[in-house]
Design a protein around this motif. Sequence first.
Motif, short mmCIF file in Angstrom:
data_model
loop_
_atom_site.label_atom_id
_atom_site.label_comp_id
_atom_site.label_asym_id
_atom_site.label_seq_id
_atom_site.Cartn_x
_atom_site.Cartn_y
_atom_site.Cartn_z
N ILE A 59 -8.99 1.45 -1.12
CA ILE A 59 -8.60 -0.02 -1.18
C ILE A 59 -7.22 -0.14 -1.87
N PHE A 60 -7.34 0.14 -2.93
CA PHE A 60 -6.33 -0.01 -3.84
C PHE A 60 -4.87 0.59 -3.59
N ALA A 61 -5.03 1.83 -3.07
CA ALA A 61 -3.98 2.62 -2.71
C ALA A 61 -3.58 2.08 -1.35
N LEU A 62 -4.35 1.41 -0.59
CA LEU A 62 -3.80 0.91 0.86
C LEU A 62 -3.08 -0.48 0.43
N VAL A 63 -3.44 -1.20 -0.45
CA VAL A 63 -2.84 -2.40 -0.97
C VAL A 63 -1.67 -2.29 -1.33
N SER A 64 -1.47 -1.04 -2.30
CA SER A 64 -0.35 -0.66 -2.94
C SER A 64 0.83 -0.43 -1.89
N MET A 65 0.22 0.54 -1.04
CA MET A 65 1.36 1.15 0.02
C MET A 65 1.79 -0.30 0.99
N VAL A 66 0.89 -1.37 1.26
CA VAL A 66 1.43 -2.43 2.04
C VAL A 66 2.09 -3.34 1.43
N SER A 67 2.06 -3.58 0.05
CA SER A 67 2.91 -4.17 -0.78
C SER A 67 4.29 -3.63 -0.93
N PHE A 68 4.35 -2.20 -1.45
CA PHE A 68 5.72 -1.61 -1.31
C PHE A 68 6.53 -1.66 -0.26
N GLY A 69 5.60 -1.42 1.17
CA GLY A 69 6.15 -1.45 2.29
C GLY A 69 6.88 -2.82 2.85
N GLY A 70 6.13 -3.87 2.36
CA GLY A 70 6.64 -5.36 2.87
C GLY A 70 7.77 -5.78 1.94
N SER A 71 7.55 -5.39 0.65
CA SER A 71 8.90 -5.68 -0.22
C SER A 71 10.22 -5.00 0.22
N ALA A 72 10.20 -3.64 0.72
CA ALA A 72 11.19 -2.96 1.03
C ALA A 72 11.72 -3.64 2.29
N ILE A 73 10.82 -3.69 3.27
CA ILE A 73 11.11 -4.43 4.69
C ILE A 73 12.01 -5.70 4.27
N PHE A 74 11.40 -6.54 3.38
CA PHE A 74 12.16 -7.97 3.18
C PHE A 74 13.35 -7.74 2.30
#
Length: 172
Positions: A59-74
Amino acid sequence: MVSNFKWRRAIVLRSNLGNLEIGALRVPGKQRRQELAMESTQKKSSDSRVNRSDRTKQIFALVSMVSFGGSAIFGIFSLFSSGLSSQHQQKPTPVAVSQESLLAAQERGYETVLQREPQNHTALEGLANVRLQMNNGKGAIEPLEKLVKLYPDRADYKELLGQARHTREEKK
């Protein structure tokens, strides 16, 4: 003796879970079943802890990946949107600030400092220089006289004071 043998054989045949010692005779019993049940419960408990730990890591790895991807896209989106919007807008022309207004602002700043600290070396020298740049020789005389009184060994202050007095006499 024959009957004793039959009894032992009958008890041994009842269960294949384990043997319980009664005297010299080993027979199946409840204690062994309880031991096996306890081992099974402990194994299930440790397995569930391991599974919970693995699940938490996932779960922690998934949340980290989603956060990184979201910030990169933003970041990429804001980069392109600001680039597109700046191409279509006209750049405003900078407001022309005259040299006189800058010198006047510097003069007010030095005067403010001298109100708090009348013998401030830097403020006196700056005020004299600004007034000389504004061709105000008469106004430059006062701070130069203070500098000459504070630092009588400095020849450059005496020279500037002489130039300011000479400029004032020429204007008369």
